[in-house]
Design an enzyme around this catalytic site. Structure first.
Site, PDB file in Angstrom:
ATOM      1  N   SER A  84       0.624  -1.144   0.128  1.00 50.31           N
ATOM      2  CA  SER A  84      -0.104  -0.033   0.126  1.00 50.31           C
ATOM      3  C   SER A  84       0.983   1.356  -0.015  1.00 50.31           C
ATOM      4  O   SER A  84       0.591   2.343  -0.383  1.00 50.31           O
ATOM      5  CB  SER A  84      -0.698   0.049   1.238  1.00 50.31           C
ATOM      6  OG  SER A  84      -0.187   0.185   2.474  1.00 50.31           O
ATOM      7  N   ASP A 245      -3.963   8.878  13.678  1.00 51.15           N
ATOM      8  CA  ASP A 245      -3.681   7.767  14.420  1.00 51.15           C
ATOM      9  C   ASP A 245      -2.182   7.821  14.947  1.00 51.15           C
ATOM     10  O   ASP A 245      -1.786   6.888  15.740  1.00 51.15           O
ATOM     11  CB  ASP A 245      -4.235   6.552  13.503  1.00 51.15           C
ATOM     12  CG  ASP A 245      -3.202   6.481  12.349  1.00 51.15           C
ATOM     13  OD1 ASP A 245      -2.247   7.449  11.961  1.00 51.15           O
ATOM     14  OD2 ASP A 245      -3.359   5.697  11.621  1.00 51.15           O
ATOM     15  N   HIS A 248       0.552   6.565  10.727  1.00 50.96           N
ATOM     16  CA  HIS A 248       0.475   6.771   9.069  1.00 50.96           C
ATOM     17  C   HIS A 248       1.209   8.076   9.063  1.00 50.96           C
ATOM     18  O   HIS A 248       0.376   9.042   9.604  1.00 50.96           O
ATOM     19  CB  HIS A 248      -0.734   6.277   8.490  1.00 50.96           C
ATOM     20  CG  HIS A 248      -1.109   5.025   8.787  1.00 50.96           C
ATOM     21  ND1 HIS A 248      -2.060   4.631  10.029  1.00 50.96           N
ATOM     22  CD2 HIS A 248      -0.757   3.924   8.284  1.00 50.96           C
ATOM     23  CE1 HIS A 248      -2.151   3.525   9.764  1.00 50.96           C
ATOM     24  NE2 HIS A 248      -1.368   2.714   8.752  1.00 50.96           N
TER      25      HIS A 248
END
Length: 388
Positions: A84, A245, A248
């Site tokens: 990703s 969060d 990331h």
């Protein structure tokens, strides 16, 4: 050579040798550490949370303005493979993905359109590269960028198997005429919510894997760029570089990584000016045995390792080089033309995709300013305890 680097070189060569000759018993973890990492990974996931949704589709042609000349050239084809991080999970706009940033940057340097073909997906591991190759090779890529490794660590893939699969993918691409640049496994020990002992284990394993990846890639005819802890120092000093969060990186993280990889992509295609001085006279540049260069690069973010020789055929020795990071194109160059079924997300506000970088400084100083003008803080996926 420092003790840690020497040890890393030995381990990397051992893993790469096992990958080449089918050896076994060289997993990323000893049995005693598996339980610790699994437990700590679960705790980290609970503390961090996971991203939902798919990355924006960025496939298409970039730099179409360069097709308006008197003798227009067909687009260069840039393929993206991996996890990703390569797919661009977490950003909201197509232009913020690393593929789009590199396609626009390459178009600007080459003064030629670039077609992006991104077949990476979230959760991708080295074992998935063969399937991604089946999707990418029919497009006959001129240059391929692979970002892989984080999920091989977090899912405890045997190191020698992951390295072999990456090496086979690079060899297949080279056999089909594509240049290859691999962004090696990031240093998973830089993620703040990941606490000891997981942080120590993750750092050791990811750096070992990155070094072994480098050996396999160089010996297969590609070149690598160490992503390492490229984002760590800058992120620690600037909380806005993180998503909500705290785990990331934001779109700025993609821009920082893209600025580190772009010079190597251009150099692989013969579009980057090479130093005329002999190796060793350029600061941060040296010719070393491949395993030693790989170990050094794993601890020096943004470092390129490529085989010695103009044609890259002398693969027992490698050139370790710190290339100058460059600024990325403004928004207009970073918006792809619609590509039919794989059309990108829409351009919404004309904000710049990346400002020109400041002077690069050292490898780990995080001083590349590729921040989007709109200050988007959506997340990418440098995962240490989940799927990257």
């Amino acid at each position: 050579m420092p003790g840690a680097q020497e040890s890393r070189a030995r381990v990397a060569r051992r893993i790469a040798t096992a990958a080449a000759y089918g050896g076994g018993g060289l997993g990323l973890l000893g049995v005693g550490l598996v339980g610790v990492l699994l437990t700590e990974s679960k705790l980290a996931i609970q503390a961090i949370g996971m991203l939902d949704g798919d990355p924006p589709k960025a496939n298409g042609v970039y730099g179409e303005a360069f097709a308006d000349g008197t003798e227009p050239q067909p687009p260069l084809v840039l393929a993206f493979l991996g996890d990703s991080t390569a797919a661009g999970l977490g950003v909201l706009r197509a232009r913020e993905t690393p593929g789009a940033l590199l396609a626009a940057g390459l178009a600007s340097v080459a003064e030629r359109p670039v077609r992006l073909v991104n077949v990476a997906f979230s959760g991708g591991r080295s074992v998935d590269l063969s399937g991604q190759l089946e999707l990418a090779l029919p497009h006959h890529p001129d240059i391929t960028v692979i970002m892989i490794g984080a999920n091989d660590v977090t899912r405890h893939s045997p190191a020698q198997l992951a390295v072999r699969q990456l090496g086979e993918a690079v060899a297949a691409l080279r056999a089909n005429g594509s240049e290859v640049v691999v962004g090696t496994c990031p240093d998973l020990g830089t993620i703040k919510p990941v606490r000891p002992p997981l942080r120590w284990v993750a750092r050791r394993l990811s750096r070992q894997l990155a070094a072994a990846q480098t050996i396999a890639v160089v010996e297969a005819g590609g070149r690598t760029v160490s992503l390492g802890s490229l984002l760590g120092p800058e992120f620690a000093a600037r909380p806005e570089m993180f998503a909500a969060d705290r785990y990331h990186p934001s779109a700025q993280g993609y821009a920082t990584a893209a600025m580190a990889v772009l010079p190597s992509v251009c150099a692989a295609l013969g579009l980057w000016p090479e130093e005329e001085r002999p190796a060793g006279q350029v600061p941060g540049e040296a010719v070393l045995p491949v395993a030693v260069a790989a170990a050094a690069a794993a601890g020096r973010s943004g470092t390129e390792v490529a085989a010695v020789g103009a044609d890259g055929t002398v693969r027992r020795w490698a050139l370790l080089r710190q290339r100058l990071r460059v600024g990325l194109p403004a928004a207009g160059a970073a918006e792809p033309a619609t590509d039919g079924a794989t059309g990108p997300g829409t351009a919404d506000d004309g904000a710049t995709a990346g400002r020109p970088a400041a002077a690069p400084g050292s490898a780990d100083d995080g001083a590349a300013d590729g921040s989007p003008a709109d200050g988007n803080t959506s997340a990418s996926s440098h995962a240490a305890a989940g799927d990257a």
